[in-house]
Design an enzyme around this catalytic site. Structure first.
Site, short mmCIF file in Angstrom:
data_model
loop_
_atom_site.label_atom_id
_atom_site.label_comp_id
_atom_site.label_asym_id
_atom_site.label_seq_id
_atom_site.Cartn_x
_atom_site.Cartn_y
_atom_site.Cartn_z
N ASP A 67 -5.86 -77.40 -54.11
CA ASP A 67 -4.78 -78.34 -53.26
C ASP A 67 -5.48 -79.66 -53.01
OD1 ASP A 67 -6.99 -77.29 -51.84
OD2 ASP A 67 -5.70 -76.16 -50.56
N ASP A 136 -4.95 -68.47 -40.35
CA ASP A 136 -3.53 -67.96 -40.48
C ASP A 136 -3.26 -67.39 -41.61
OD1 ASP A 136 -3.40 -69.99 -41.97
OD2 ASP A 136 -2.28 -71.28 -40.97
N HIS A 138 -3.44 -68.46 -44.70
CA HIS A 138 -3.26 -69.12 -45.80
C HIS A 138 -4.10 -69.26 -46.90
CE1 HIS A 138 -5.19 -73.25 -44.04
NE2 HIS A 138 -5.70 -72.89 -44.95
N GLU A 143 0.93 -72.43 -46.29
CA GLU A 143 1.05 -71.89 -44.90
C GLU A 143 2.05 -70.83 -44.70
OE1 GLU A 143 -1.27 -72.99 -43.10
OE2 GLU A 143 -1.37 -75.14 -42.60
C1 GLP Z 1 -8.41 -75.28 -46.13
C2 GLP Z 1 -8.34 -75.08 -47.71
C3 GLP Z 1 -8.28 -73.56 -48.08
C4 GLP Z 1 -9.55 -72.91 -47.50
C5 GLP Z 1 -9.46 -73.16 -46.06
C6 GLP Z 1 -10.38 -72.27 -45.33
O1 GLP Z 1 -7.41 -74.97 -45.31
N1 GLP Z 1 -7.03 -75.53 -48.21
O2 GLP Z 1 -8.43 -73.53 -49.48
O3 GLP Z 1 -9.41 -71.68 -48.04
O4 GLP Z 1 -9.48 -74.36 -45.50
O5 GLP Z 1 -11.57 -73.13 -45.16
P1 GLP Z 1 -13.01 -72.44 -44.77
O6 GLP Z 1 -13.58 -71.57 -45.93
O7 GLP Z 1 -13.78 -73.85 -44.12
O8 GLP Z 1 -12.98 -71.49 -43.51
#
Ligand code: GLP
Length: 261
Positions: A67, A136, A138, A143
């Site tokens: 992404d 959440d 995702h 989302e």
């Molecule tokens: C972002 C990314 C996701 C990732 C999420 C969680 O939103 N787009 O791919 O899984 O963060 O991040 P973290 O691993 O820092 O909690």
């Protein structure tokens, strides 16, 4: 889906790096889908250590992005392109030529999304897709209430995700973009082996709903239940709300080593 409970984030990183190493020995030019966020960093560190020690040859590996933020200037240190180059591509000793991602600064974002989705398929598809999970539920930036059949497209972030990600932008939410490009859930489900890593208590609810709840777009990661070979690796804290935790532990303990992940 297979659920593997590990003692901590470092052990999760090691285990998944082993799975990547096994893939690269079977298929040296594998297309590896990588996620951003803090969670997968132990995977990249463990994999880079294996490359440095000569235990893994990643020289022909190909890396692709999950992404991207829309509208950050090219070269912004928090664009996911910059993050992946910094945390994955460079430590593995790869060049930018081995890397592909969506163009978050394209004038025609819609065309950029479609081009990236097509490019992934033309590259032979993603062999192993690493995923984190948002609080959440995702995956990527899909989302809640994302279509479970969605393709790579533009999405609007929830307020919660922008709050969660503000830490990468000087804790200033006004700097966090509202729009992103993300591989769709349908796109992610086409990867041959999605592996989701979740660590810490803050992910326990999302993990429980993903693994033990119904398949529902309100918890996008639950779509992984539809994949024939999805793996969820969680530390004890992220596993703390799983009703079947003991079953998952016993199953993994009895798994023949040759099966890998
Ligand atoms: C972002 C990314 C996701 C990732 C999420 C969680 O939103 N787009 O791919 O899984 O963060 O991040 P973290 O691993 O820092 O909690």
């Amino acid at each position: 889906m297979e659920v593997v409970i590990v003692p901590d984030a470092k052990a999760g990183g090691e285990l998944i790096a082993e799975a990547i190493a096994a893939l690269l020995s079977r298929k040296p030019d594998a297309l590896l889908g990588v996620a951003t966020g803090s969670t997968p960093l132990p995977i990249y560190q463990a994999l880079a250590a294996k490359v440095r020690s000569g235990a893994v040859d990643a020289s022909r590996a190909r890396i692709c992005q999950l992404d991207e933020y829309v509208g950050l200037p090219a070269g912004h240190p928090e664009s996911y392109r910059s993050v992946v180059l910094r945390e994955v591509v460079e430590p593995l000793g790869l060049s930018e030529a081995s890397f592909m991602g969506p163009d978050g600064s394209a004038e025609d974002v819609l065309a950029a999304c479609q081009a990236y989705d097509k490019a992934l398929a033309e590259a032979g598809g993603v062999d192993l897709q690493l995923l984190g999970i948002g609080t959440d539920g995702h995956i990527g930036f899909n989302e809640p209430c994302s279509s479970l059949a969605s393709r790579t497209r533009i999405k609007t972030l929830t307020e919660q995700t922008r709050v969660d990600n503000a830490r990468f932008f000087d804790n200033d939410i006004t700097q966090v973009p509202h729009h992103v490009i993300t591989q769709g859930i349908g796109t992610i489900l086409e990867s041959r082996h999605p592996i989701l890593l979740a660590t810490g208590e803050g992910k326990a609810d999302a993990v429980a709903q993903t693994v033990e709840g119904p398949v529902a777009s309100i918890v996008p990661a639950s779509a992984l239940q539809l994949h024939p070979h999805a793996t969820v690796v969680v530390d004890e804290a992220a596993a703390s709300k799983l009703k079947l935790a003991d079953y998952f532990r016993a199953t993994y303990a009895a798994k023949p080593l040759w099966q890998g992940l």
